[in-house]
Motif scaffolding. Structure first.
Motif, PDB file in Angstrom:
ATOM      1  N   GLU A 159       0.843  -1.086   0.114  1.00  0.00           N
ATOM      2  CA  GLU A 159       0.191   0.233   0.100  1.00  0.00           C
ATOM      3  C   GLU A 159       0.951   1.370   0.014  1.00  0.00           C
ATOM      4  O   GLU A 159       2.018   1.301   0.584  1.00  0.00           O
ATOM      5  CB  GLU A 159      -0.796  -0.012   1.214  1.00  0.00           C
ATOM      6  CG  GLU A 159      -1.660  -1.051   1.302  1.00  0.00           C
ATOM      7  CD  GLU A 159      -2.922  -1.238   0.150  1.00  0.00           C
ATOM      8  OE1 GLU A 159      -3.250  -0.027  -0.208  1.00  0.00           O
ATOM      9  OE2 GLU A 159      -3.457  -2.085  -0.400  1.00  0.00           O
ATOM     10  N   PRO A 160       0.403   2.423  -0.337  1.00  0.00           N
ATOM     11  CA  PRO A 160       1.118   3.548  -0.416  1.00  0.00           C
ATOM     12  C   PRO A 160       1.512   4.014   1.004  1.00  0.00           C
ATOM     13  O   PRO A 160       2.783   4.621   0.853  1.00  0.00           O
ATOM     14  CB  PRO A 160       0.271   4.804  -1.238  1.00  0.00           C
ATOM     15  CG  PRO A 160      -0.646   3.667  -2.036  1.00  0.00           C
ATOM     16  CD  PRO A 160      -1.016   2.247  -1.508  1.00  0.00           C
ATOM     17  N   GLU A 161       0.696   3.899   1.847  1.00  0.00           N
ATOM     18  CA  GLU A 161       0.863   4.342   3.085  1.00  0.00           C
ATOM     19  C   GLU A 161       2.069   3.351   3.708  1.00  0.00           C
ATOM     20  O   GLU A 161       3.113   4.005   4.381  1.00  0.00           O
ATOM     21  CB  GLU A 161      -0.125   4.297   3.907  1.00  0.00           C
ATOM     22  CG  GLU A 161      -1.528   5.197   3.852  1.00  0.00           C
ATOM     23  CD  GLU A 161      -2.174   4.725   2.669  1.00  0.00           C
ATOM     24  OE1 GLU A 161      -1.932   3.623   2.143  1.00  0.00           O
ATOM     25  OE2 GLU A 161      -2.979   5.698   1.915  1.00  0.00           O
ATOM     26  N   HIS A 164       5.356   4.653   2.231  1.00  0.00           N
ATOM     27  CA  HIS A 164       5.842   6.126   2.914  1.00  0.00           C
ATOM     28  C   HIS A 164       6.335   5.739   4.154  1.00  0.00           C
ATOM     29  O   HIS A 164       7.438   6.221   4.614  1.00  0.00           O
ATOM     30  CB  HIS A 164       4.789   7.009   3.119  1.00  0.00           C
ATOM     31  CG  HIS A 164       4.261   7.300   1.685  1.00  0.00           C
ATOM     32  ND1 HIS A 164       3.021   7.839   1.379  1.00  0.00           N
ATOM     33  CD2 HIS A 164       4.703   7.545   0.240  1.00  0.00           C
ATOM     34  CE1 HIS A 164       2.853   8.359   0.098  1.00  0.00           C
ATOM     35  NE2 HIS A 164       4.126   8.068  -0.579  1.00  0.00           N
ATOM     36  N   SER A 184       3.654  12.345  -0.499  1.00  0.00           N
ATOM     37  CA  SER A 184       5.072  11.968  -0.697  1.00  0.00           C
ATOM     38  C   SER A 184       6.111  11.970   0.519  1.00  0.00           C
ATOM     39  O   SER A 184       5.456  12.911   1.498  1.00  0.00           O
ATOM     40  CB  SER A 184       5.873  12.596  -1.958  1.00  0.00           C
ATOM     41  OG  SER A 184       5.920  14.008  -1.849  1.00  0.00           O
ATOM     42  N   ARG A 503       7.723   8.817  -3.826  1.00  0.00           N
ATOM     43  CA  ARG A 503       6.322   9.062  -3.852  1.00  0.00           C
ATOM     44  C   ARG A 503       5.722   7.718  -4.399  1.00  0.00           C
ATOM     45  O   ARG A 503       6.412   6.935  -5.225  1.00  0.00           O
ATOM     46  CB  ARG A 503       5.944   9.890  -5.081  1.00  0.00           C
ATOM     47  CG  ARG A 503       4.645  10.238  -5.632  1.00  0.00           C
ATOM     48  CD  ARG A 503       4.397  11.090  -6.751  1.00  0.00           C
ATOM     49  NE  ARG A 503       4.571  12.321  -6.425  1.00  0.00           N
ATOM     50  CZ  ARG A 503       5.083  13.324  -7.072  1.00  0.00           C
ATOM     51  NH1 ARG A 503       5.204  12.974  -8.401  1.00  0.00           N
ATOM     52  NH2 ARG A 503       5.362  14.620  -6.900  1.00  0.00           N
ATOM     53  N   ALA A 504       4.569   7.125  -3.674  1.00  0.00           N
ATOM     54  CA  ALA A 504       3.931   6.036  -3.750  1.00  0.00           C
ATOM     55  C   ALA A 504       2.512   6.319  -4.274  1.00  0.00           C
ATOM     56  O   ALA A 504       1.786   7.032  -3.365  1.00  0.00           O
ATOM     57  CB  ALA A 504       4.227   5.269  -2.886  1.00  0.00           C
ATOM     58  N   VAL A 505       2.181   6.073  -5.277  1.00  0.00           N
ATOM     59  CA  VAL A 505       0.525   6.517  -6.024  1.00  0.00           C
ATOM     60  C   VAL A 505       0.129   4.976  -6.422  1.00  0.00           C
ATOM     61  O   VAL A 505       0.743   4.127  -7.119  1.00  0.00           O
ATOM     62  CB  VAL A 505       0.683   7.330  -6.938  1.00  0.00           C
ATOM     63  CG1 VAL A 505      -0.845   7.694  -7.374  1.00  0.00           C
ATOM     64  CG2 VAL A 505       1.583   8.477  -6.419  1.00  0.00           C
ATOM     65  N   ARG A 506      -1.251   4.828  -5.977  1.00  0.00           N
ATOM     66  CA  ARG A 506      -1.794   3.600  -6.334  1.00  0.00           C
ATOM     67  C   ARG A 506      -2.088   3.783  -7.977  1.00  0.00           C
ATOM     68  O   ARG A 506      -2.621   4.765  -8.366  1.00  0.00           O
ATOM     69  CB  ARG A 506      -3.084   3.397  -5.697  1.00  0.00           C
ATOM     70  CG  ARG A 506      -3.792   1.987  -6.017  1.00  0.00           C
ATOM     71  CD  ARG A 506      -4.995   1.637  -5.254  1.00  0.00           C
ATOM     72  NE  ARG A 506      -4.569   1.751  -3.907  1.00  0.00           N
ATOM     73  CZ  ARG A 506      -4.191   0.381  -3.238  1.00  0.00           C
ATOM     74  NH1 ARG A 506      -3.853  -0.458  -4.055  1.00  0.00           N
ATOM     75  NH2 ARG A 506      -4.029   0.496  -1.963  1.00  0.00           N
ATOM     76  N   THR A 512       0.751  -0.189  -6.714  1.00  0.00           N
ATOM     77  CA  THR A 512       1.197   0.901  -6.429  1.00  0.00           C
ATOM     78  C   THR A 512       2.625   1.272  -7.056  1.00  0.00           C
ATOM     79  O   THR A 512       3.342   0.201  -7.296  1.00  0.00           O
ATOM     80  CB  THR A 512       1.742   0.982  -4.723  1.00  0.00           C
ATOM     81  OG1 THR A 512       0.660   0.534  -4.143  1.00  0.00           O
ATOM     82  CG2 THR A 512       2.383   2.152  -4.482  1.00  0.00           C
ATOM     83  N   VAL A 514       6.028   3.101  -7.323  1.00  0.00           N
ATOM     84  CA  VAL A 514       6.761   3.746  -6.188  1.00  0.00           C
ATOM     85  C   VAL A 514       7.882   4.578  -7.347  1.00  0.00           C
ATOM     86  O   VAL A 514       8.689   4.096  -8.195  1.00  0.00           O
ATOM     87  CB  VAL A 514       7.750   2.840  -5.234  1.00  0.00           C
ATOM     88  CG1 VAL A 514       8.632   3.422  -4.367  1.00  0.00           C
ATOM     89  CG2 VAL A 514       6.763   2.010  -4.578  1.00  0.00           C
TER      90      VAL A 514
END
Length: 579
Positions: A159-161, A164, A184, A503-506, A512, A514
């Motif tokens: 997961e993005p969280e 991070h 980010s 930066r991690a975005v779905r 995701t 990265v």
């Protein structure tokens, strides 16, 4: 890449680079609209710029060169006068340019003061900006990380969280200042680079202040001391003395020392024959008026330190013991006469002045004077000139030439104690009518013509040492400033200021994406390596997700890969992205 995209890339990089700098922005003045205040502000900006500070520092270094090559009045006025006599054209020109007093000249003082003001004006705003950056947080990630010099990307099932959180923990372990901003992670490291730069310039100011204080408050004097004799640190005891304009003679540290013995041994063979092996003055000293006596050995670069004053051993020589008798055999003069060395082997010259000499046949009282030439190790008759072959007193010989008349000591004009003024004196003559002179071994006597008396070179040969007594209040601060300047310069040269963004975005497919990118204040080959290492460790926490086709898994992250677009990351060389 189109021209528009290239311009946007340069703008983004330029803006990110400006964020890393603490130098105040300097706008070009609008010349038509400048008034008096505007010109003053523009002049102040120029004076307080780092460029002008470096120019002034260079001028100060160049201005100090004449002070090392040209004789200085505050060091040796006799050399200055000799230079003026020998250079009738350059001498007056140098005098008008104040080259005989470089460090107190108007032009050197102007450079010194301007440099001082420039450094302060340059450091103060940079310091406040640096403090502001320390109190703030690293800025958020740029919109397009692919345009940064070091970049990598991969796809993960995490997961993005989670990505991070793992990035924050990793960057914190690597001593980055990191926080989450706008979806980010922004991190920064290398603040000590600017701190080192500021420390370097502050240290220069400390050195300038210490140098000025040392010149204004210093004192320095010389004293020749015979074995068995002593010295008290009062103005009347010095052979020569000079001090800064703000020095008060009441500030002389109260102490006393006595030269017990001088020990000198020398190499006897080989290419270093005559080189000192032992060069030491053993003294007994006491602090204050009633302080206890203490023993100390003063050697080269190992001074005696007493209450802020340093006593250096700077020279050594011999003092033949002579006894002068009148025609009736009465002793009229008995003393050890210090002679000044003229070479490294101890060859020395001087004068013996006998104020109470003898009465001539006319009943007129006359004074006696002798030019003395001494060698501690004589080669022997017919074996060369009267010059010493070795600095130790292995075969001492004293050569004397005799005069009688008036020494001129009552004229009120100061005399050099090591030179004989023969303008009002007559030569003693031998049987051939020439100047009466003779070489004496220890214990031998030279009888003067016409029964005028005699002079004996006694077997007791004494030695003397010259000491420099210095009081330099700013030397400790100057040393501390020099060490701090070296440390600050090393930090500003070898520490790299850099920023890292994660930066991690779905993505649209639920996987995701990265992205990691780095930017340094200056170009460095270590930045891609560091980003690659960070990406490899973060990849362990957020491994690559398998592609739709299991046979073609995503490659490991590489700091030299970049994304072609924000929507569908593809791995292409970062150099291609920059182009």
């Amino acid at each position: 890449m189109s021209k528009t995209e290239a311009h946007e890339q340069r703008d983004d990089l330029g803006a990110a680079g400006e964020q890393l700098s603490t130098a105040p922005r300097e706008d070009a003045p609008n010349l038509p609209s400048l008034g008096v205040i505007g010109w003053l502000r523009w002049f102040w900006r120029q004076l307080t710029s780092m460029r002008v500070a470096l120019i002034l520092l260079l001028l100060l270094s160049l201005g100090a060169i004449p002070g090392s090559l040209i004789p200085q009045s505050n060091v040796d006025e006799l050399k200055v006068q000799d230079f003026m006599d020998r250079h009738t054209t350059l001498g007056p020109l140098y005098d008008k340019l104040q080259l005989f007093d470089v460090y107190s000249s108007v032009w050197f003082s102007a450079i010194y003061i301007l440099l001082f003001v420039s450094l302060i004006g340059c450091i103060v705003p940079r310091t406040w900006q640096f403090v502001g950056q320390l109190r703030g947080r690293p800025p958020g990630a740029p919109k397009k990380l692919t345009r940064l010099p070091a970049y990598t990307t991969w796809r993960t099932a995490a997961e993005p969280e989670q990505v991070h959180e793992a990035a924050l923990a990793l960057l914190g372990q690597r001593r980055f200042r990191a926080h989450t901003a706008a979806g980010s992670v922004a991190a920064e490291k290398g603040y000590l680079r600017e701190a080192g730069n500021l420390i370097f310039h502050i240290a220069l100011i400390v050195m300038l202040i210490a140098f000025a204080a040392g010149q204004l408050l210093k004192s320095e004097g010389g004293k020749l001391v015979m074995e068995g004799d002593g010295f008290s640190n009062t103005l009347s005891q010095y052979d020569d003395f000079k001090s800064g304009s703000l020095f008060d003679t009441d500030d002389l540290a109260p102490f006393h020392f006595r030269l017990d013995d001088f020990k000198g041994t020398y190499e006897k063979t080989g290419p270093n024959r005559g080189t000192p092996r032992t060069y030491r003055a053993d003294v007994t000293y006491s602090e204050g008026a009633d302080g206890p006596e203490k023993k100390k050995s003063i050697e080269v670069n190992e001074p005696l330190e007493v209450d802020g004053s340093k006593v250096y051993l700077i020279g050594h020589g011999y003092a033949p013991q002579v006894t002068v008798r009148d025609p009736e055999g009465k002793v009229v003069y008995e003393a050890a006469v210090p002679l000044l060395p003229i070479d490294q082997n101890g060859t020395a010259t001087g004068a013996i002045k006998v104020l109470d000499g003898y009465r001539n046949k006319s009943g007129v009282k006359e004074q006696l004077g002798f030019n003395a030439f001494f060698v501690p190790t004589f080669a022997g008759e017919g074996k060369g000139q009267m010059f010493s072959q070795f600095p130790a007193p292995d075969f001492p010989v004293l050569a004397l030439s005799a005069y009688h008349g008036s020494l001129g000591v009552d004229s009120g004009v100061p005399q050099n104690v090591y030179q004989l003024d023969t303008r009002k004196m007559k030569k003693f003559k031998d049987s051939r009518g020439e100047l009466f002179k003779k070489r004496l071994l220890p214990g031998e006597t030279m009888k003067l013509p016409n029964g005028a008396g005699s002079i004996t070179f006694e077997k007791d040969l004494k030695e003397w040492a010259t000491f420099q007594i210095s009081q330099e209040p700013g030397s400790g601060w100057a040393l501390a400033g020099a060490l701090a300047a070296i440390a600050g310069l090393a930090g500003s040269l070898f520490i790299q200021r850099r920023r890292v963004w994660v930066r991690a975005v779905r993505g649209a497919d639920g996987v995701t994406v990265v992205e990691m990118a780095g930017l340094g204040r200056s170009e460095s080959a270590k930045l891609p390596e560091e980003l690659s290492d960070l990406a490899a460790h973060l990849h362990e926490k957020a491994p690559s997700a398998p592609d739709r086709a299991p046979s073609a898994p995503d490659p490991e992250p590489d700091a030299h890969t970049a994304s072609a677009s924000d929507s569908e990351p593809a791995e292409v060389p970062a150099e291609g992205a920059e182009k």
